[in-house]
Design an enzyme around this catalytic site. Structure first.
Site, PDB file in Angstrom:
ATOM      1  N   PHE A 158      63.763  35.298  34.166  1.00 15.93           N
ATOM      2  CA  PHE A 158      63.131  34.033  33.561  1.00 15.93           C
ATOM      3  C   PHE A 158      62.985  32.927  34.850  1.00 15.93           C
ATOM      4  O   PHE A 158      64.010  32.910  35.720  1.00 15.93           O
ATOM      5  CB  PHE A 158      64.426  33.530  32.711  1.00 15.93           C
ATOM      6  CG  PHE A 158      64.761  34.150  31.590  1.00 15.93           C
ATOM      7  CD1 PHE A 158      64.120  34.081  30.298  1.00 15.93           C
ATOM      8  CD2 PHE A 158      65.846  35.144  31.382  1.00 15.93           C
ATOM      9  CE1 PHE A 158      64.570  35.137  29.294  1.00 15.93           C
ATOM     10  CE2 PHE A 158      66.306  36.039  30.512  1.00 15.93           C
ATOM     11  CZ  PHE A 158      65.657  35.816  29.396  1.00 15.93           C
ATOM     12  N   ASP A 159      62.031  32.328  34.588  1.00 22.91           N
ATOM     13  CA  ASP A 159      61.850  30.946  35.287  1.00 22.91           C
ATOM     14  C   ASP A 159      62.884  29.938  34.805  1.00 22.91           C
ATOM     15  O   ASP A 159      63.347  30.230  33.469  1.00 22.91           O
ATOM     16  CB  ASP A 159      60.474  30.657  35.268  1.00 22.91           C
ATOM     17  CG  ASP A 159      60.134  29.383  35.934  1.00 22.91           C
ATOM     18  OD1 ASP A 159      60.773  29.017  37.048  1.00 22.91           O
ATOM     19  OD2 ASP A 159      59.291  28.567  35.732  1.00 22.91           O
ATOM     20  N   GLY A 160      63.142  29.092  35.636  1.00 20.72           N
ATOM     21  CA  GLY A 160      63.955  27.973  34.958  1.00 20.72           C
ATOM     22  C   GLY A 160      63.401  26.862  34.493  1.00 20.72           C
ATOM     23  O   GLY A 160      63.307  26.613  32.947  1.00 20.72           O
TER      24      GLY A 160
ATOM     25  N   PHE B 217      59.151  36.237  32.694  1.00 19.91           N
ATOM     26  CA  PHE B 217      58.471  35.034  31.818  1.00 19.91           C
ATOM     27  C   PHE B 217      58.642  33.794  32.575  1.00 19.91           C
ATOM     28  O   PHE B 217      59.463  33.216  33.461  1.00 19.91           O
ATOM     29  CB  PHE B 217      59.613  34.411  30.657  1.00 19.91           C
ATOM     30  CG  PHE B 217      59.708  35.855  29.793  1.00 19.91           C
ATOM     31  CD1 PHE B 217      58.685  35.915  28.810  1.00 19.91           C
ATOM     32  CD2 PHE B 217      60.707  36.288  29.615  1.00 19.91           C
ATOM     33  CE1 PHE B 217      58.955  37.098  27.945  1.00 19.91           C
ATOM     34  CE2 PHE B 217      60.970  37.598  28.643  1.00 19.91           C
ATOM     35  CZ  PHE B 217      59.785  37.857  27.646  1.00 19.91           C
TER      36      PHE B 217
ATOM     37  N   ASP C 204      56.385  29.603  32.968  1.00 21.40           N
ATOM     38  CA  ASP C 204      55.428  28.760  32.651  1.00 21.40           C
ATOM     39  C   ASP C 204      54.157  28.589  33.457  1.00 21.40           C
ATOM     40  O   ASP C 204      53.053  27.905  33.056  1.00 21.40           O
ATOM     41  CB  ASP C 204      55.908  27.249  32.207  1.00 21.40           C
ATOM     42  CG  ASP C 204      56.379  26.746  33.510  1.00 21.40           C
ATOM     43  OD1 ASP C 204      55.851  25.360  33.950  1.00 21.40           O
ATOM     44  OD2 ASP C 204      57.209  27.072  34.472  1.00 21.40           O
TER      45      ASP C 204
END
Length: 271
Positions: free
Chosen positions: A129-131, A238, A240
């Site tokens: 995951f991105d943060g 994932f 954004d």
């Protein structure tokens, strides 16, 4: 529809999310193959019900335990996510992904041509995951975008003990925690973020406040993520930021989380 009817007996080829779905379906309450699964996978599709026949025949061909499906013949299927109590929605249709995110369901726009998952970890689910704007809100990212890196670091140091607001994928990370005790499939998660010290502390303190764990945390300080993801070998990543995903898609399965300041004024996401 005519093409699907012609190919009813020809299994569809595995897609980008195939490995993730297969591993999730193998998470069981006990060690036996007959034990109930802790995870359910449901197919939601804009295809028509006849095309759905080919989907389920393909599912049987690959031995996947998928019993439920929704086929809407062109209508948006995301509205069925709430009655399904879904924790993740993957789609190649950008408007459905954005609608699901608006409804509070973790959702990502799949990169259909991204690399498929490595088969090096058959007994381990690996998710990266991105943060900011994914696990966390985009609060800190907005500071960076408007005031620059120095102001971002100062803001994060000043608020290090204040948890970041929830991002759209917090519910998924929380749900995954319940799989850690499963005996049949290990879970390994990674936070892969452009943050660096000293802004790393707020991210870690936020996870501790939530009572959730990640196994690896990569604070890359703006370095390209693709090579690090190649080494981690996730079943899905994932983010954004389409810029990060463009390079990451060459090495790992990817999904675009169309939320946060990076995606304002870009209603179509990567498409």
């Amino acid at each position: 529809m005519a093409l699907q009817r012609e190919r009813l007996e020809i299994p569809a080829r595995p897609g980008v999310a195939f490995a993730l779905a297969r591993k999730l379906l193998d998470v069981r309450l006990g060690t036996q193959a007959t034990d109930p699964s802790l995870v359910e996978v449901v197919i939601l599709s804009r295809n028509d019900p006849v095309s759905g026949m080919r989907v389920f025949r393909s599912v049987r061909h690959y031995g996947l335990r998928i019993d439920r499906g929704v086929f809407t013949r062109g209508e948006a299927p995301w509205r069925y996510l709430r009655p399904l109590h879904a924790h993740l929605f993957l789609s190649a249709h950008s408007s459905d992904v954005r609608a699901a995110l608006s409804a509070g369901v973790p959702a990502a726009l799949v990169y259909p041509r991204s690399a498929h998952a490595s088969d090096a970890h058959p007994n381990e689910i690996r998710i990266a995951f991105d943060g900011d704007a994914v696990l966390f809100s985009d609060e800190a990212e907005r500071v960076f975008q408007s005031l620059g890196l120095e102001a971002f670091h100062r803001h994060e140091v000043d608020h290090a003990d204040q948890p970041l607001p929830d991002g759209p994928f917090k519910p998924l990370l929380t749900a995954l925690q319940r799989l850690r005790a499963a005996p049949t499939m290990r879970l390994r998660t990674a936070l892969v973020t452009a943050r660096s010290a000293p802004a790393h502390e707020r991210a870690i303190n936020t996870l501790m406040n939530w009572g959730v764990e990640v196994d690896e945390a990569l604070f890359l300080g703006g370095l390209p993520k693709a090579e690090f993801l190649r080494e981690f070998e996730p079943d899905f990543f994932f983010d954004d930021h389409t810029g990060h995903l463009a390079s990451a898609a060459a090495v790992v399965p990817c999904g675009h989380v169309a939320s946060g300041v990076h995606n304002e004024g870009n209603p179509g996401g990567l498409l």
